[in-house]
Write a protein that holds these residues in place. Structure first.
Motif, PDB file in Angstrom:
ATOM      1  N   ALA A  39      77.551  81.053 -42.637  1.00 35.09           N
ATOM      2  CA  ALA A  39      76.712  80.571 -41.534  1.00 35.09           C
ATOM      3  C   ALA A  39      76.683  81.590 -40.400  1.00 35.09           C
ATOM      4  O   ALA A  39      77.669  82.277 -40.136  1.00 35.09           O
ATOM      5  CB  ALA A  39      77.224  79.245 -40.989  1.00 35.09           C
ATOM      6  N   TRP A  40      75.544  81.659 -39.737  1.00 34.38           N
ATOM      7  CA  TRP A  40      75.432  82.349 -38.463  1.00 34.38           C
ATOM      8  C   TRP A  40      75.653  81.293 -37.378  1.00 34.38           C
ATOM      9  O   TRP A  40      75.139  80.181 -37.477  1.00 34.38           O
ATOM     10  CB  TRP A  40      74.048  82.948 -38.291  1.00 34.38           C
ATOM     11  CG  TRP A  40      73.843  84.247 -38.994  1.00 34.38           C
ATOM     12  CD1 TRP A  40      73.347  84.427 -40.252  1.00 34.38           C
ATOM     13  CD2 TRP A  40      74.115  85.548 -38.474  1.00 34.38           C
ATOM     14  NE1 TRP A  40      73.298  85.770 -40.537  1.00 34.38           N
ATOM     15  CE2 TRP A  40      73.757  86.472 -39.465  1.00 34.38           C
ATOM     16  CE3 TRP A  40      74.626  86.007 -37.256  1.00 34.38           C
ATOM     17  CZ2 TRP A  40      73.894  87.843 -39.285  1.00 34.38           C
ATOM     18  CZ3 TRP A  40      74.763  87.372 -37.082  1.00 34.38           C
ATOM     19  CH2 TRP A  40      74.400  88.279 -38.087  1.00 34.38           C
ATOM     20  N   ALA A  41      76.418  81.638 -36.361  1.00 38.72           N
ATOM     21  CA  ALA A  41      76.695  80.669 -35.307  1.00 38.72           C
ATOM     22  C   ALA A  41      76.857  81.368 -33.967  1.00 38.72           C
ATOM     23  O   ALA A  41      77.348  82.487 -33.879  1.00 38.72           O
ATOM     24  CB  ALA A  41      77.955  79.877 -35.637  1.00 38.72           C
ATOM     25  N   HIS A  96      78.419  86.124 -37.601  1.00 38.25           N
ATOM     26  CA  HIS A  96      78.312  85.640 -38.977  1.00 38.25           C
ATOM     27  C   HIS A  96      79.709  85.288 -39.480  1.00 38.25           C
ATOM     28  O   HIS A  96      80.605  86.125 -39.515  1.00 38.25           O
ATOM     29  CB  HIS A  96      77.679  86.690 -39.903  1.00 38.25           C
ATOM     30  CG  HIS A  96      77.512  86.159 -41.289  1.00 38.25           C
ATOM     31  ND1 HIS A  96      78.300  86.557 -42.325  1.00 38.25           N
ATOM     32  CD2 HIS A  96      76.672  85.221 -41.784  1.00 38.25           C
ATOM     33  CE1 HIS A  96      77.941  85.899 -43.417  1.00 38.25           C
ATOM     34  NE2 HIS A  96      76.964  85.078 -43.105  1.00 38.25           N
ATOM     35  N   TRP A  97      79.882  83.999 -39.858  1.00 39.47           N
ATOM     36  CA  TRP A  97      81.153  83.486 -40.367  1.00 39.47           C
ATOM     37  C   TRP A  97      80.997  83.213 -41.852  1.00 39.47           C
ATOM     38  O   TRP A  97      80.023  82.584 -42.276  1.00 39.47           O
ATOM     39  CB  TRP A  97      81.531  82.184 -39.663  1.00 39.47           C
ATOM     40  CG  TRP A  97      81.821  82.346 -38.206  1.00 39.47           C
ATOM     41  CD1 TRP A  97      80.949  82.201 -37.168  1.00 39.47           C
ATOM     42  CD2 TRP A  97      83.078  82.696 -37.625  1.00 39.47           C
ATOM     43  NE1 TRP A  97      81.587  82.433 -35.975  1.00 39.47           N
ATOM     44  CE2 TRP A  97      82.898  82.742 -36.228  1.00 39.47           C
ATOM     45  CE3 TRP A  97      84.348  82.978 -38.150  1.00 39.47           C
ATOM     46  CZ2 TRP A  97      83.932  83.047 -35.345  1.00 39.47           C
ATOM     47  CZ3 TRP A  97      85.374  83.283 -37.281  1.00 39.47           C
ATOM     48  CH2 TRP A  97      85.161  83.316 -35.898  1.00 39.47           C
ATOM     49  N   ASP A 113      81.220  88.925 -39.454  1.00 42.08           N
ATOM     50  CA  ASP A 113      80.213  89.986 -39.469  1.00 42.08           C
ATOM     51  C   ASP A 113      80.432  90.946 -40.639  1.00 42.08           C
ATOM     52  O   ASP A 113      80.391  92.168 -40.492  1.00 42.08           O
ATOM     53  CB  ASP A 113      80.193  90.748 -38.136  1.00 42.08           C
ATOM     54  CG  ASP A 113      79.626  89.902 -37.005  1.00 42.08           C
ATOM     55  OD1 ASP A 113      78.879  88.951 -37.297  1.00 42.08           O
ATOM     56  OD2 ASP A 113      79.925  90.201 -35.840  1.00 42.08           O
ATOM     57  N   GLY A 114      80.691  90.358 -41.814  1.00 40.44           N
ATOM     58  CA  GLY A 114      80.793  91.135 -43.042  1.00 40.44           C
ATOM     59  C   GLY A 114      82.111  91.820 -43.287  1.00 40.44           C
ATOM     60  O   GLY A 114      82.280  92.506 -44.293  1.00 40.44           O
ATOM     61  N   ASN A 169      73.693  91.024 -42.746  1.00 41.90           N
ATOM     62  CA  ASN A 169      72.612  92.008 -42.617  1.00 41.90           C
ATOM     63  C   ASN A 169      72.953  93.199 -41.734  1.00 41.90           C
ATOM     64  O   ASN A 169      72.098  94.007 -41.428  1.00 41.90           O
ATOM     65  CB  ASN A 169      71.323  91.337 -42.134  1.00 41.90           C
ATOM     66  CG  ASN A 169      71.431  90.804 -40.722  1.00 41.90           C
ATOM     67  OD1 ASN A 169      72.371  91.098 -40.002  1.00 41.90           O
ATOM     68  ND2 ASN A 169      70.476  89.999 -40.330  1.00 41.90           N
ATOM     69  N   GLY A 170      74.191  93.297 -41.300  1.00 41.17           N
ATOM     70  CA  GLY A 170      74.626  94.486 -40.580  1.00 41.17           C
ATOM     71  C   GLY A 170      74.291  94.518 -39.103  1.00 41.17           C
ATOM     72  O   GLY A 170      74.544  95.506 -38.434  1.00 41.17           O
ATOM     73  N   THR A 171      73.759  93.430 -38.565  1.00 40.67           N
ATOM     74  CA  THR A 171      73.362  93.410 -37.160  1.00 40.67           C
ATOM     75  C   THR A 171      74.263  92.476 -36.377  1.00 40.67           C
ATOM     76  O   THR A 171      74.477  91.344 -36.769  1.00 40.67           O
ATOM     77  CB  THR A 171      71.902  92.953 -37.018  1.00 40.67           C
ATOM     78  OG1 THR A 171      71.086  93.812 -37.791  1.00 40.67           O
ATOM     79  CG2 THR A 171      71.457  92.978 -35.584  1.00 40.67           C
TER      80      THR A 171
END
Length: 196
Positions: A39-41, A96-97, A113-114, A169-171
């Motif tokens: 998830a993005w949070a 990003h988790w 974040d990856g 996505n690296g951002t």
């Protein structure tokens, strides 16, 4: 299975939670032996709040305890609190988790974040039935305050390569909360494109 026809569509929005009573609940999904939760949070504060929830006893799940601990629990409590986790918990931008249960290793790992932030021995959650709050019907405490987007639940453990190339996505700046190339992966069992 989730529809992936818009997987390349740019998503410029996230679902907003107000920190009071709003959360998303759905039929319980059994997570199985191995799984990945992604998830993005974005938190509007560093107060205590749930990213994911289940209805086990006290309605646990992925619980952000301020900036000190991230608890991951159903029947077994796991505590993530090393420097990388605490740094991520202190952030109020998009993060990003990603949570991976690997039964062979006997661990749950959290990627931020990856990048692998911390890995802890244990089993963690076995079910999920809520986003942005406890999975209990009466669970109105610690509702997410901020935004959540692109929740994906996979019934297998993603590899480090898949996390880097297909998920994150690296951002880390701005709002680009998309799953990078999800069509390259075996379809998730659930995918909530919450900003669409």
């Amino acid at each position: 299975l989730p529809n992936q026809e818009n997987s390349s569509k740019n998503d410029n929005y996230g679902l907003t939670f107000d920190g009071s009573v709003e959360k998303i609940t759905f039929d319980t999904i059994t997570l199985g032996t191995n799984y990945t939760l992604s998830a993005w949070a974005k938190r509007d504060s560093t107060a205590n709040m749930f990213l994911f929830g289940n209805s086990q006893t006290y309605g646990y799940g992925a619980y952000f305890n301020g900036t000190s601990n991230l608890y991951f629990k159903e029947s077994f409590l796991m505590t993530f609190n090393n420097a990388a986790i605490q740094t991520a918990l202190a952030r109020t931008d998009w993060v990003h988790w990603l949570f991976i249960k690997d039964a062979t290793a006997g661990t749950v790992s959290i990627y931020v974040d990856g990048v692998l932030a911390e890995s802890v021995s244990g089993s963690g959650m076995a079910t999920i039935n809520a986003i942005g709050g406890s999975g209990l019907a009466t669970g109105t405490q610690y509702i997410w305050n901020g935004n959540i987007d692109e929740v994906a639940i996979f019934d297998y453990a993603l590899s480090a390569r898949q996390i880097k190339q297909d998920i994150y996505n690296g951002t880390t700046t701005g709002k680009t909360a998309d799953l990078n190339n999800i069509s390259n992966l075996t379809a998730p069992v659930a995918w909530y494109r919450m900003g669409d």
